[in-house]
Design a protein around this motif. Sequence first.
Motif: not given
Length: 151
Positions: A96-124
Motif C-alpha cells: 500500500k502506497q502511504l506517501r509518494r513525493e517523487f516521480s520520474f518524468r521525461s524531459f528534453k533540452r536543446s542547445f544550439t552549438l557554435n562553430e567552435q564545437v567539434d561534433a566528432e569529439k562529443i562525449q557523455a
Amino acid sequence: MTFVKFNQAPAVKSFGGLVEDIFNHNGFSRFLKDDVHTNDFYGAYPPVNITENKEGYQVDLLVPGLAKEDFKINLENKVLTISAEKAAETKDENQKQLRREFSFRSFKRSFTLNEQVDAEKIQAKYENGILKLQLAKKEKVQDAAKAIVVE
C-alpha cells in the motif's frame, strides 16, 4: 565605492492576516494555478551548468534517478538535443502506497552549438545523478609559414 541600498523589511503580519490574504485575495488559487498545475512543477527541465575552458565546453545536467540507457543524445543541424524517458514503475498489489513525493518524468533540452564545437569529439558520461557532456573545441589550423618573394 558603491553602496547597496536595502529596502526596509515589510511589516510582519499575524498568522490570521496571512491566512486571510491566502484565501480571500486569490493567493491560494493563484498558487495552485501558477505552481502546481503547470507542466513545470518540480522542474520539467533539469537544471544545467555550462562551463568553458580552452579545450572545450562541459555541460552538466542534474538528472538523478535515471540510468544511462534512459538518455538519448542527438546532434542535428548544430542543435544538441538531450532527452530522457523513464518507464513507469509497476505497482506491487501486496503493498500500500502511504506517501509518494517523487516521480520520474521525461524531459528534453536543446542547445544550439557554435562553430567552435567539434561534433566528432562529443562525449557523455553519467555518474552520481549528473549527466556530463564534454564538447571539444575544434583545433585551429594555422596556415603553414610561407615566404613571399618580391619581384
